[in-house]
Design a protein around this motif. Sequence first.
Motif, PDB file in Angstrom:
ATOM      1  N   UNK A  59       0.830  -1.205   0.000  1.00  0.00           N
ATOM      2  CA  UNK A  59       0.000   0.000   0.000  1.00  0.00           C
ATOM      3  C   UNK A  59       0.864   1.255   0.000  1.00  0.00           C
ATOM      4  N   UNK A  60       1.927   1.236   0.768  1.00  0.00           N
ATOM      5  CA  UNK A  60       2.816   2.399   0.815  1.00  0.00           C
ATOM      6  C   UNK A  60       3.446   2.646  -0.557  1.00  0.00           C
ATOM      7  N   UNK A  61       3.878   1.597  -1.210  1.00  0.00           N
ATOM      8  CA  UNK A  61       4.494   1.740  -2.526  1.00  0.00           C
ATOM      9  C   UNK A  61       3.520   2.318  -3.543  1.00  0.00           C
ATOM     10  N   UNK A 101       6.329   4.553  -5.390  1.00  0.00           N
ATOM     11  CA  UNK A 101       7.728   4.161  -5.277  1.00  0.00           C
ATOM     12  C   UNK A 101       7.866   2.684  -5.627  1.00  0.00           C
ATOM     13  N   UNK A 102       8.959   2.356  -6.301  1.00  0.00           N
ATOM     14  CA  UNK A 102       9.215   0.957  -6.626  1.00  0.00           C
ATOM     15  C   UNK A 102       9.798   0.210  -5.432  1.00  0.00           C
ATOM     16  N   UNK A 103      10.527   0.927  -4.593  1.00  0.00           N
ATOM     17  CA  UNK A 103      11.168   0.316  -3.442  1.00  0.00           C
ATOM     18  C   UNK A 103      11.111   1.296  -2.278  1.00  0.00           C
ATOM     19  N   UNK A 104      10.823   0.793  -1.101  1.00  0.00           N
ATOM     20  CA  UNK A 104      10.713   1.655   0.067  1.00  0.00           C
ATOM     21  C   UNK A 104      11.672   1.185   1.159  1.00  0.00           C
ATOM     22  N   UNK A 105      11.963   2.107   2.081  1.00  0.00           N
ATOM     23  CA  UNK A 105      12.814   1.783   3.233  1.00  0.00           C
ATOM     24  C   UNK A 105      11.941   1.416   4.422  1.00  0.00           C
ATOM     25  N   UNK A 106      12.134   0.217   4.933  1.00  0.00           N
ATOM     26  CA  UNK A 106      11.400  -0.237   6.116  1.00  0.00           C
ATOM     27  C   UNK A 106      12.388  -0.378   7.266  1.00  0.00           C
ATOM     28  N   UNK A 107      12.196   0.440   8.289  1.00  0.00           N
ATOM     29  CA  UNK A 107      13.077   0.390   9.454  1.00  0.00           C
ATOM     30  C   UNK A 107      12.559  -0.661  10.430  1.00  0.00           C
ATOM     31  N   UNK A 108      13.470  -1.525  10.874  1.00  0.00           N
ATOM     32  CA  UNK A 108      13.128  -2.623  11.774  1.00  0.00           C
ATOM     33  C   UNK A 108      14.153  -2.691  12.898  1.00  0.00           C
TER      34      UNK A 108
END
Length: 214
Positions: free
Chosen positions: A19-21, A26-33
């Motif tokens: 959903x965020x993409x 955006x084709x690629x997103x940054x997910x902080x974990x």
Amino acid sequence: ETASWFSRSSWSLAYLSECRKLLTRQEKINVWLPDYFCNSALVHLRETGINPIFYPLDNNMTPDFSACKQLLELHNPDIFVLVHFFGQPADIIQSAQLCKARNAWLVEDATHVFLPVQGVGVYGDAVMYSPHQHLPIYDGAVLILRPDGPSALPITSFPAEVRSSILTSAKPNGIGIIKWLFKRTMQKIGVRRSTFPDTFPTDLDLASKATLPA
């Protein structure tokens, strides 16, 4: 708030990523974990095409924000996952402020929490629960979407086809359910593996076998 059922919270993460993409194109997103995170829970998330950014934790199992400031210089978060480890509510205020300043979605991982408690589920854009981790059931996860989070989540703009696609991919595995039921039945009637030792060494046993330096 809206609630959706998924089989596992790993699919909830994948749904949020897709959903965020789409919403940000955006084709690629940054997910902080957090760097202390179960890798098997990231399988479906990784398949959506992300850059996983693992941030360090302090001694209280909360984000080390001094280190996070350095990471921000290289990777702006699109999704920030904060975990309430072992059911203990995490200090979420700074995480919410960070997400609001960076237009990132704040996801509260409450999979260790059986029922909502004070300090859990009140700040995030999304909250993940996993009843299957607490009850004798094969699967079952709940994803709560909140419009009052730091990003004012546009819930009504979430594409319906994304959820349909996720649910199609996450159909229950009949063989997996049978295996799970068989194992639980064996456990209930007292069958155990025979490869485990009958007793475990005590500290005194280990100390007596230790070789002390001359």
